[in-house]
Design an enzyme around this catalytic site. Structure first.
Site, PDB file in Angstrom:
ATOM      1  N   ASN A  91       0.870  -0.936  -0.073  1.00  0.00           N
ATOM      2  CA  ASN A  91      -0.093  -0.106   0.026  1.00  0.00           C
ATOM      3  C   ASN A  91       0.937   1.451   0.029  1.00  0.00           C
ATOM      4  O   ASN A  91       1.354   1.634   1.069  1.00  0.00           O
ATOM      5  CB  ASN A  91      -0.957  -0.044   1.456  1.00  0.00           C
ATOM      6  CG  ASN A  91      -1.775   1.259   1.366  1.00  0.00           C
ATOM      7  OD1 ASN A  91      -1.858   1.900   0.480  1.00  0.00           O
ATOM      8  ND2 ASN A  91      -2.397   1.296   2.370  1.00  0.00           N
ATOM      9  N   TRP A  92       1.042   1.724  -1.194  1.00  0.00           N
ATOM     10  CA  TRP A  92       1.975   2.961  -1.296  1.00  0.00           C
ATOM     11  C   TRP A  92       1.443   4.362  -0.711  1.00  0.00           C
ATOM     12  O   TRP A  92       2.028   5.242  -0.515  1.00  0.00           O
ATOM     13  CB  TRP A  92       2.376   3.065  -2.802  1.00  0.00           C
ATOM     14  CG  TRP A  92       3.138   2.114  -3.416  1.00  0.00           C
ATOM     15  CD1 TRP A  92       3.545   0.887  -3.151  1.00  0.00           C
ATOM     16  CD2 TRP A  92       3.589   2.084  -4.737  1.00  0.00           C
ATOM     17  NE1 TRP A  92       4.308   0.129  -4.048  1.00  0.00           N
ATOM     18  CE2 TRP A  92       4.540   1.032  -5.077  1.00  0.00           C
ATOM     19  CE3 TRP A  92       3.636   3.150  -5.892  1.00  0.00           C
ATOM     20  CZ2 TRP A  92       5.082   0.741  -6.204  1.00  0.00           C
ATOM     21  CZ3 TRP A  92       4.255   3.040  -7.071  1.00  0.00           C
ATOM     22  CH2 TRP A  92       4.873   1.580  -7.150  1.00  0.00           C
ATOM     23  N   LYS A  93       0.202   4.222  -0.404  1.00  0.00           N
ATOM     24  CA  LYS A  93      -0.547   5.437   0.091  1.00  0.00           C
ATOM     25  C   LYS A  93      -0.210   6.570  -0.869  1.00  0.00           C
ATOM     26  O   LYS A  93       0.035   6.396  -2.009  1.00  0.00           O
ATOM     27  CB  LYS A  93       0.018   5.757   1.497  1.00  0.00           C
ATOM     28  CG  LYS A  93      -0.301   4.434   2.593  1.00  0.00           C
ATOM     29  CD  LYS A  93      -0.303   4.778   3.790  1.00  0.00           C
ATOM     30  CE  LYS A  93      -0.406   3.223   4.595  1.00  0.00           C
ATOM     31  NZ  LYS A  93      -0.373   3.578   6.020  1.00  0.00           N
ATOM     32  N   HIS A 130      -9.621   0.983   4.531  1.00  0.00           N
ATOM     33  CA  HIS A 130      -8.312   1.284   5.195  1.00  0.00           C
ATOM     34  C   HIS A 130      -8.690   2.219   6.403  1.00  0.00           C
ATOM     35  O   HIS A 130      -9.777   2.867   6.177  1.00  0.00           O
ATOM     36  CB  HIS A 130      -7.519   1.677   4.243  1.00  0.00           C
ATOM     37  CG  HIS A 130      -6.212   1.725   4.885  1.00  0.00           C
ATOM     38  ND1 HIS A 130      -5.609   2.872   5.848  1.00  0.00           N
ATOM     39  CD2 HIS A 130      -5.110   1.060   4.600  1.00  0.00           C
ATOM     40  CE1 HIS A 130      -4.607   2.467   6.227  1.00  0.00           C
ATOM     41  NE2 HIS A 130      -3.909   1.350   5.650  1.00  0.00           N
ATOM     42  N   GLU A 150      -7.151   4.504   7.608  1.00  0.00           N
ATOM     43  CA  GLU A 150      -6.957   6.011   7.423  1.00  0.00           C
ATOM     44  C   GLU A 150      -8.431   6.596   6.665  1.00  0.00           C
ATOM     45  O   GLU A 150      -8.598   7.667   6.688  1.00  0.00           O
ATOM     46  CB  GLU A 150      -5.770   6.160   6.411  1.00  0.00           C
ATOM     47  CG  GLU A 150      -4.435   5.895   7.193  1.00  0.00           C
ATOM     48  CD  GLU A 150      -3.155   5.517   6.629  1.00  0.00           C
ATOM     49  OE1 GLU A 150      -3.301   5.529   5.242  1.00  0.00           O
ATOM     50  OE2 GLU A 150      -2.413   5.030   7.209  1.00  0.00           O
ATOM     51  N   GLU A 154      -5.791  -4.999  10.206  1.00  0.00           N
ATOM     52  CA  GLU A 154      -4.928  -3.851  10.527  1.00  0.00           C
ATOM     53  C   GLU A 154      -5.064  -3.206  11.996  1.00  0.00           C
ATOM     54  O   GLU A 154      -5.971  -2.103  11.844  1.00  0.00           O
ATOM     55  CB  GLU A 154      -4.668  -2.823   9.396  1.00  0.00           C
ATOM     56  CG  GLU A 154      -4.409  -3.478   8.232  1.00  0.00           C
ATOM     57  CD  GLU A 154      -3.892  -2.687   7.129  1.00  0.00           C
ATOM     58  OE1 GLU A 154      -2.670  -2.859   6.727  1.00  0.00           O
ATOM     59  OE2 GLU A 154      -4.412  -1.464   6.763  1.00  0.00           O
ATOM     60  N   GLY A 196       2.163   2.246  10.822  1.00  0.00           N
ATOM     61  CA  GLY A 196       2.911   3.335  10.395  1.00  0.00           C
ATOM     62  C   GLY A 196       3.498   3.696  11.936  1.00  0.00           C
ATOM     63  O   GLY A 196       4.401   5.033  12.090  1.00  0.00           O
ATOM     64  N   SER A 223       3.099  -2.241  10.499  1.00  0.00           N
ATOM     65  CA  SER A 223       4.614  -1.975  10.829  1.00  0.00           C
ATOM     66  C   SER A 223       5.002  -3.533  10.420  1.00  0.00           C
ATOM     67  O   SER A 223       6.092  -3.904  10.945  1.00  0.00           O
ATOM     68  CB  SER A 223       4.725  -1.679  12.147  1.00  0.00           C
ATOM     69  OG  SER A 223       4.304  -0.347  12.129  1.00  0.00           O
ATOM     70  N   GLY A 228       2.490  -1.309   4.361  1.00  0.00           N
ATOM     71  CA  GLY A 228       2.550   0.104   4.001  1.00  0.00           C
ATOM     72  C   GLY A 228       4.174   0.795   3.709  1.00  0.00           C
ATOM     73  O   GLY A 228       4.540   0.652   2.743  1.00  0.00           O
ATOM     74  N   GLY A 229       4.649   1.271   4.875  1.00  0.00           N
ATOM     75  CA  GLY A 229       5.757   1.999   4.586  1.00  0.00           C
ATOM     76  C   GLY A 229       7.155   0.826   4.094  1.00  0.00           C
ATOM     77  O   GLY A 229       7.687   1.510   3.143  1.00  0.00           O
TER      78      GLY A 229
END
Ligand code: PGA
Length: 252
Positions: free
Chosen positions: A9-11, A97, A99, A169, A175, A215, A236-237
């Site tokens: 997930n590149w966001k 998600h 967010e 999640e 994150g 994470s 993600g990251g």
């Protein structure tokens, strides 16, 4: 056998040139290093979907969006429909998600519509669920997650439900650098699978891939993916670096 899946997930990250380099690196490294029984998916910002999809075209890497609108078309300025994604050949979409639930106020009811329209257009939802830290501390995390699933997915026919991928999640792990322990992940994934079984039966529940997100990195993926009910990760990251993402995909 459930599908093993590692989705990035590149966001809202990467400008065009960097997005293309990252995608090319992942495609090349995946072909050389990742077992063919692991499905890799790159969920890019919408503006990069077409370019990344073309780069991934003759590879085993698939491409996904990070959201779509709940309606087929119409006066929804700034939005992107599931049929537009399907028209580009995009096979997956992240829905729900945390967010988006938090910043864009997406509700379980709205997500029901998004799940429906995605499936109608032949797009696989990567459906996210997960609790906040206060909810976990109060001990209501299992009920909260089960309610998210019930309200957004349990209207589906068995045939449609079997097409969905679930991502657990925990919001406190996204994150933050704090990962759920493998025991916490397994406990929740098992609870989720039992919940799916209560509605659709054990064999359907056993066929659904449940990914862990929050994470997840090369140094903890192996322990998480070794859990019997963890079928991969939503990353993600660590999906923003090809080496890390591929190392995670090699952690089964
Ligand atoms: P993270 O994000 O890996 O950076 O914690 C996961 C996600 O939000 O999907």
């Amino acid at each position: 056998m459930r599908k093993k899946i590692v989705a990035g997930n590149w966001k809202m990250n990467k400008l065009q040139a960097d997005a293309k380099s990252l995608a090319s690196e992942v495609v090349n490294m995946a072909g050389a290093e990742v077992s063919s029984d692991v499905k890799l998916i790159l969920c890019t910002p919408a503006i990069h979907l077409d370019a990344v999809n073309k780069l991934a075209e003759s590879s085993a890497v698939s491409v996904g969006a990070q959201n779509c609108h709940s309606k087929e078309s119409g006066a929804y300025t700034g939005e992107i429909s599931a049929s537009m994604l399907a028209d580009l050949g995009i096979g997956y979409v992240i829905l729900g998600h945390s967010e988006r639930r938090e910043y864009f106020h997406e509700t379980n009811a709205e997500l029901t519509e998004k799940v429906n329209i995605s499936l109608k257009n032949g797009i696989t939802p990567l459906f996210c669920c997960g609790e906040t830290l206060p909810q976990r501390e109060k001990g209501i995390h299992f009920d909260f997650v089960k309610q998210q699933l019930t309200e957004s997915l349990f209207h589906l026919s068995e045939e449609d439900f079997k097409k969905v991928v679930i991502a657990y999640e925990p919001i406190w792990a996204i994150g933050t650098g704090v990962t759920a322990s493998s025991a916490q992940a397994q406990e929740m994934h098992k609870e989720i699978r039992n919940h799916l079984a209560s509605k659709y039966g054990q064999s359907v529940a056993d066929s659904i891939s449940i990914l862990y997100g929050g994470s997840c990195k090369p140094d903890n993926a192996q322990e998480l993916f070794a859990c019997p009910d963890v079928d991969g990760g939503l990353i993600g990251g660590a999906s923003l670096k090809s080496r890390d993402f591929i190392d995670i995909a090699k952690s089964f």
